[in-house]
Design an enzyme around this catalytic site. Structure first.
Site, PDB file in Angstrom:
ATOM      1  N   LYS A   1      -5.896  20.325  27.485  1.00 36.88           N
ATOM      2  CA  LYS A   1      -5.887  18.877  27.662  1.00 36.88           C
ATOM      3  C   LYS A   1      -4.813  18.467  28.681  1.00 36.88           C
ATOM      4  O   LYS A   1      -4.949  18.764  29.848  1.00 36.88           O
ATOM      5  CB  LYS A   1      -5.729  18.199  26.303  1.00 36.88           C
TER       6      LYS A   1
ATOM      7  N   ARG B   1      -0.804  42.950  27.511  1.00 39.16           N
ATOM      8  CA  ARG B   1      -1.167  42.054  26.407  1.00 39.16           C
ATOM      9  C   ARG B   1       0.043  41.296  25.870  1.00 39.16           C
ATOM     10  O   ARG B   1      -0.092  40.225  25.296  1.00 39.16           O
ATOM     11  CB  ARG B   1      -1.865  42.849  25.308  1.00 39.16           C
TER      12      ARG B   1
HETATM   13  C1  LIG Z   1      -9.661  19.960  22.422  1.00 37.20           C
HETATM   14  C2  LIG Z   1      -8.879  20.063  21.180  1.00 37.20           C
HETATM   15  C3  LIG Z   1      -8.663  21.292  20.575  1.00 37.20           C
HETATM   16  C4  LIG Z   1      -9.299  22.570  21.063  1.00 37.20           C
HETATM   17  O1  LIG Z   1      -8.902  22.948  22.332  1.00 37.20           O
HETATM   18  P1  LIG Z   1      -9.858  23.893  23.236  1.00 37.20           P
HETATM   19  O2  LIG Z   1      -8.948  24.368  24.298  1.00 37.20           O
HETATM   20  O3  LIG Z   1     -10.971  23.023  23.695  1.00 37.20           O
HETATM   21  O4  LIG Z   1     -10.329  25.001  22.354  1.00 37.20           O
HETATM   22  C5  LIG Z   1      -7.886  21.317  19.450  1.00 37.20           C
HETATM   23  N1  LIG Z   1      -7.347  20.209  18.929  1.00 37.20           N
HETATM   24  C6  LIG Z   1      -7.524  19.007  19.488  1.00 37.20           C
HETATM   25  C7  LIG Z   1      -6.890  17.815  18.877  1.00 37.20           C
HETATM   26  C8  LIG Z   1      -8.297  18.898  20.624  1.00 37.20           C
HETATM   27  O5  LIG Z   1      -8.510  17.687  21.147  1.00 37.20           O
END
Ligand SMILES: *Cc1c(COP(=O)(O)O)cnc(C)c1O
Length: 395
Positions: free
Chosen positions: A205, A55
């Protein structure tokens, strides 16, 4: 080292790679120790990249955490199974019942939902503030304000915040400054130089970059790292080494991908400026976007994500547009190599804000411009506008 050289080298120390190019996937729950002395050593150094228990991470984890710190400028970096988990755990690491947080009005929707549906039950109150408030945020700070949370540019509507002005005031009142830094990725903003204490990335992203892994990171400066690290650990946060491997692999091409996303998006954004149906293009690199001067001052570049607002249209015409594109796929998220599109009516945009009024009457469309050829993307949008106009004309 310049940015692109850093991206290639970050976290690739020989002690992690063992002589191959990429730090390998090291999977573990149990770590077995040679003797009690070794176990004692690992226990004492469990927060310092010594193998202790799965972990706490393995060399795959440590190499990626190190890479993130080198690129984003943090002192330590905690990993989470999603960007949303990074946000919620970073907030939970610094609050207690009775505290108050200041949240930007243009925050990512699940961040708002967390404040409204979960924090409220823990006795933590939230005040939303105008993303363009700057140093004026001082009037909203209460005795019990503990966190000032920023996201720049804002989700969907792309307002750029005055990060150093807000951070300065927040620090005068002993607040922790957190930034959802996903849009800039680790390479287009230096959050810690601007006064941010905890910088959060939805690695899902641009870091992963291929739309196939969920991951979040929260990097902290030296002062806030121990609390973030230990509280996230207490909440059981950890991340699969296989996923980290993919994120680390994505990271190596971040520089070239971002440059191409930026170029493609600007080409499409400038074309949209010439369309008679477009009221405003919400892209921080364009003068007509809120906070453009701050973008120029603080950011090293943009990416593939921006929005535009129409000066006509209704739900049916919007749907015809969204259903009419071929290269832009309808879907949430962004940051992969492919183009995406979502659209909203103005009342839906307004529903996501409470401190500010959305001034537009007609649909908003958000694009993620991918790595396709922009001639194809523009032709795609042009024929979608035709379908949109046909519905509006009642044909
Ligand atoms: C997509 C996104 C998140 C969340 O990310 P996940 O991995 O989908 O949980 C947080 N902040 C912003 C600005 C995002 O575009």
């Amino acid at each position: 080292m310049k940015k692109n050289t850093k991206i290639i080298n970050a976290g690739r120390q020989e002690k992690w790679t063992k002589g191959v190019v990429n730090p390998p996937v090291v999977r573990a729950s149990t770590v077995v120790f040679e003797n009690t002395k070794a176990m004692k050593h690992a226990t004492a150094n469990r927060a310092n990249n010594v193998m202790f228990y799965g972990r706490r991470g393995t060399p795959t984890t440590f190499a990626f955490q190190e890479a993130m710190c080198e690129l984003e400028g943090g002192y330590g970096c905690a990993l989470y199974p999603s960007g949303a988990a990074a946000i919620t755990n970073a907030i939970l690491s610094f609050i207690k019942a009775g505290d108050h947080i200041l949240m930007v009005d243009t925050a990512y929707e699940p961040t708002r939902d967390f404040c409204d549906n979960l924090l409220v039950n823990l006795g933590v109150s939230t005040t939303y503030y105008d993303p363009l408030i700057g140093a004026g945020i001082e009037t909203l700070i209460q005795e019990n304000t503990r966190i000032v949370f920023l996201e720049a540019p804002g989700s969907l509507t792309m307002e750029v915040q005055d990060i150093p002005a807000i951070a300065d005031v927040a620090h005068q009142h002993n607040c922790v400054v957190m930034l959802d830094n996903t849009w800039a990725s680790p390479i287009n903003l230096k959050p810690f130089e601007l006064g941010v204490d905890v910088s959060i990335q939805a690695a899902t992203k641009y870091i992963v970059g291929h739309s196939d892994v969920m991951m979040g990171t929260a990097s902290a400066n030296e002062k806030h790292w121990p609390q973030l690290r230990e509280n996230s650990y207490l909440m059981g946060q950890c991340t699969s080494p296989d996923d980290i491997y993919l994120a680390a692999r994505g990271l190596r091409t971040l520089g070239v991908r971002m440059a191409q996303h930026e170029k493609n998006a600007l080409t499409v954004a400038n074309w949209l400026l010439s369309r008679p149906e477009v009221a405003q293009v919400l892209h921080p690199a364009l003068a007509q976007s809120a906070g453009h001067e701050l973008f120029k001052r603080d950011f090293a570049g943009s990416n593939g994500l921006f929005s535009f607002v129409l000066n006509c249209g209704n739900q049916a015409a919007l749907n015809a547009f969204l259903d009419g594109v071929e290269h832009f796929k309808i879907g949430y998220s962004w940051g992969g190599f492919e183009s995406l599109i979502i659209g909203m009516m103005p009342n839906s945009v307004q529903k996501l804000r409470t401190a500010t009024t959305w001034p537009h009457q007609y649909p908003l469309i958000r694009l993620h411009v991918g790595l396709e050829d922009t001639d194809d993307l523009i032709a795609d949008l042009a024929q979608a506008f035709e379908k949109f106009n046909q519905v509006l004309a009642g044909k």
